[in-house]
Design an enzyme around this catalytic site. Structure first.
Site, PDB file in Angstrom:
ATOM      1  N   ASP A  24      49.741  65.890  70.732  1.00 63.70           N
ATOM      2  CA  ASP A  24      50.909  65.246  70.138  1.00 63.70           C
ATOM      3  C   ASP A  24      51.302  64.101  71.067  1.00 63.70           C
ATOM      4  OD1 ASP A  24      53.240  64.821  68.523  1.00 63.70           O
ATOM      5  OD2 ASP A  24      54.431  65.908  70.003  1.00 63.70           O
ATOM      6  N   SER A  25      52.165  63.216  70.583  1.00 69.49           N
ATOM      7  CA  SER A  25      52.688  62.152  71.435  1.00 69.49           C
ATOM      8  C   SER A  25      53.514  62.725  72.589  1.00 69.49           C
ATOM      9  CB  SER A  25      53.558  61.211  70.613  1.00 69.49           C
ATOM     10  OG  SER A  25      54.633  61.918  70.042  1.00 69.49           O
TER      11      SER A  25
ATOM     12  N   TYR B 231      55.344  57.764  69.630  1.00 72.10           N
ATOM     13  CA  TYR B 231      54.365  56.977  68.879  1.00 72.10           C
ATOM     14  C   TYR B 231      54.991  56.387  67.594  1.00 72.10           C
ATOM     15  CZ  TYR B 231      50.230  58.860  71.422  1.00 72.10           C
ATOM     16  OH  TYR B 231      49.277  59.191  72.356  1.00 72.10           O
TER      17      TYR B 231
ATOM     18  N   CYS C 294      50.918  66.042  65.316  1.00 68.36           N
ATOM     19  CA  CYS C 294      51.783  64.864  65.377  1.00 68.36           C
ATOM     20  C   CYS C 294      51.764  64.208  64.005  1.00 68.36           C
ATOM     21  CB  CYS C 294      51.240  63.897  66.440  1.00 68.36           C
ATOM     22  SG  CYS C 294      52.126  62.319  66.514  1.00 68.36           S
TER      23      CYS C 294
ATOM     24  N   GLU D 186      65.229  65.158  71.352  1.00 67.97           N
ATOM     25  CA  GLU D 186      64.848  65.179  72.775  1.00 67.97           C
ATOM     26  C   GLU D 186      66.082  65.191  73.685  1.00 67.97           C
ATOM     27  OE1 GLU D 186      61.489  63.109  74.151  1.00 67.97           O
ATOM     28  OE2 GLU D 186      60.295  64.295  72.766  1.00 67.97           O
TER      29      GLU D 186
ATOM     30  N   CYS E 196      57.360  65.467  60.758  1.00 70.44           N
ATOM     31  CA  CYS E 196      57.237  65.164  62.180  1.00 70.44           C
ATOM     32  C   CYS E 196      57.459  66.477  62.901  1.00 70.44           C
ATOM     33  CB  CYS E 196      58.297  64.131  62.577  1.00 70.44           C
ATOM     34  SG  CYS E 196      58.520  63.952  64.365  1.00 70.44           S
ATOM     35  N   THR E 197      56.642  66.739  63.915  1.00 72.61           N
ATOM     36  CA  THR E 197      56.700  68.052  64.573  1.00 72.61           C
ATOM     37  C   THR E 197      57.941  68.243  65.454  1.00 72.61           C
ATOM     38  OG1 THR E 197      55.119  67.189  66.196  1.00 72.61           O
ATOM     39  CG2 THR E 197      54.237  68.574  64.443  1.00 72.61           C
ATOM     40  N   HIS E 198      58.761  67.220  65.593  1.00 71.90           N
ATOM     41  CA  HIS E 198      60.053  67.394  66.263  1.00 71.90           C
ATOM     42  C   HIS E 198      61.101  67.996  65.311  1.00 71.90           C
ATOM     43  CE1 HIS E 198      58.802  64.626  69.499  1.00 71.90           C
ATOM     44  NE2 HIS E 198      59.832  65.064  70.161  1.00 71.90           N
TER      45      HIS E 198
END
Lengths: 266, 266
Positions: free
Chosen positions: A10-11, A42, A73, A152, A186-188
Site C-alpha cells: 500500500d502507499s 498516492y 491500495c 491519519e 480506499c483502504t483507509h
C-alpha cells in the site's frame, strides 16, 4: 499447498486493513507487507507517478520468493494495476474487482456508490468493472480527498464535528441518489465506517475493499499449511512511526518486525 | 551585481508564498523553483528521510549556476538545513532565522507562539534560535498537522466550520498564553492568515515565514539588475496540477514554464 509468502503493499498504513482480514481468515499465510510511508499519499499524485512508484513497490516484493501480490491500495488498484500485472508472472489481486463483486452481490436496488481518493475516482475503475459485468447498474462516485489525512490524524470518531462535517459534505449527494451499497474504495476508509454508517443510515451496506481483496485472495490462491506463519513489515520511512500507527489499522495488534527499504533504488 | 539566479525549493507548492514575495521586492532576480510534488508532504516524515530528500533537492538546484538557495519550507529549514548548508559553498537561507528575527522585532510582551508541521515543532528549531538570541523570551509551540492538507484542499475561508474548528483546536492553548506574536512556521500557513487572525484577535501579529525569508535574502544577497528576469518552475510530479494550484499561492499569478524532474536520480 504453497507455503511461499503473499506480498501485500500500500502507499502507507491503509493496507493493514487488508492484512488484518488476512490474519483472521488465512492464519497460515506468511505475509511480506510493504508500506511506502516515505512517499505516501498516492491518491493525490498523477497517474504517471503512481505507475512509477507501483513498479518499484512490486520490484521490492519480488525480491522475495512470493506466490502472489495483494494490492491493498485503492489508488494503485485503480490507476496502475492493469499495466503492472501484465508485466508479472504471479497473480496480482487489487481491491477493485473484489469490492465490486461484493457490491454486486449485496445491492438490491442496483444503485451503488463508490468513494475513493481523487486519483481513484478520476480513473473510473469501479464504474468500468461494474458496468462491464452489469450494464444496468447505476453507479455514483465521489472523490473524498480529505479522508486520508483525517484518518491519519485520528479524526475517526462520532461526535467530532470536523470528520462529521466532511463526511456530510462528501456523501450528501450519494445519499440523495438512494444508493443501497457503498464501496469504501480506499483502504483507509474502513476506519471511518462508524461515522459513514451513521450518516448513510442502516439501509446502506458498506463494502470494505481491503477485506474484500483478502476474501478474494483466499478463494483463488493455493494456500499454505504453515502453522508458524508470520508477517514481516517493510516501510520506506521510519519503522517506529509505522509501528505506532499500526494498531489503529490492525485492530489493536502492533506490527513488530518492521524493516526499512530504500524504495527509490528498486 | 550578480545576475545568476536564486534557487528556491519546497516540498510542494507552499514555497510559492516566498516566491510571490520575491517577485514583489526583487523583480530583477531570476528564480529557479523546485517543488517536490511527487513526495510532498515532508512535515510528517522522519528527520532521516527529510535529510535525504533535501540533499536531492539541493543537488538538483545546484545543477544550475545559482548564487544562493532559499529554503522556502519550514520543515526542511528546521530539520535538515544545518547539516546540508555545511556541505554547500553558496548561501542557504531558511525560514527559521528570518521569521524569528522578525518576531523578535515585533513582540512587545516577549511572548511568541510558533506553529508548524509535526517535524518542525518536534525539531525545536524556533525555540533554539530565539532562546539563543534572547533567553528571556517565552516561546509556545504547537504542531498543526492538518493545516497542510486542509490548505491544499482549499479549506482556507472564514465561515468554513472545518478549518475554523481545527484552527480553534490547535490555537486555543497559544491564545490562552497571551502571546502577541505568532510565527506561521510553514509556508502553507499564510493562506490561513485570515482565519487565524480572526481567531487570535487583532492584538496578535502574524509572521509569514516565507515572506520573511524573501526579505532576508534581499538584505544579504548581491542582487541582479537583469530587467528580463523570470522564474522557471520544476516539480517532481505532474506540471499541470502544480500550475492549477499555483495561483492560490502566487496571489492570482499562474506559474508558467513548469518542467518535470526525476528527483530520486539526484
Amino acid at each position: 499447498m504453497d507455503n511461499r509468502p503473499i506480498g501485500v503493499f500500500d502507499s502507507g498504513v491503509g493496507g493493514l486493513t487488508a492484512v488484518r482480514r488476512m490474519h483472521e481468515i488465512m492464519p497460515n499465510e506468511s505475509i511480506i507487507y510493504f508500506g511506502d510511508t516515505g512517499r505516501v499519499p498516492y491518491g493525490t499524485r498523477s497517474a504517471q507517478t503512481i505507475l512509477h512508484y507501483t513498479r518499484q513497490d512490486v520490484a521490492f516484493l519480488r525480491s522475495f520468493d512470493i506466490k502472489a501480490i495483494v494490492v491493498a491500495c485503492g489508488t494503485v488498484s485503480s490507476v496502475a494495476l492493469n499495466a503492472v500485472s501484465k508485466e508479472q508472472n504471479i497473480p496480482m489481486i487489487g481491491v477493485v474487482e473484489p469490492a465490486s463483486l461484493a457490491a454486486m452481490e449485496k445491492t438490491k436496488n442496483g444503485r451503488i456508490g463508490v468513494i475513493g481518493t481523487a486519483s481513484t475516482i478520476k480513473s473510473g475503475s469501479y464504474e468500468s468493472f461494474l458496468h462491464e459485468h452489469k450494464p444496468e447498474l447505476k453507479i455514483f462516485t465521489k472523490a473524498c480527498p480529505l479522508f486520508v489525512p483525517l484518518v491519519e490524524n485520528g479524526r475517526v470518531n462520532k461526535g467530532d464535528i470536523v470528520i462529521e462535517t466532511v463526511v456530510k459534505e462528501y456523501l450528501t449527494e450519494l445519499k440523495e441518489q438512494d444508493i443501497d451499497t457503498l464501496i469504501l474504495g480506499c483502504t483507509h476508509f474502513p476506519l471511518l465506517k462508524e461515522v459513514i454508517a451513521d450518516f448513510m443510515g442502516e439501509n446502506v451496506e458498506l463494502i470494505d475493499s481491503g477485506a474484500a481483496a483478502a476474501d478474494y485472495a483466499k478463494r483463488i490462491l493455493t494456500l499454505s499449511d504453515n502453522e508458524n506463519a508470520g508477517t514481516k513489515y517493510f516501510v520506506s520511512d521510519d519503522p517506529d512511526s509505522f509501528k505506532a500507527l499500526s494498531h489503529i489499522f490492525l485492530n489493536g495488534e502492533i506490527a513488530e518486525n518492521v524493516g526499512n527499504v530504500e524504495i527509490a533504488t528498486y
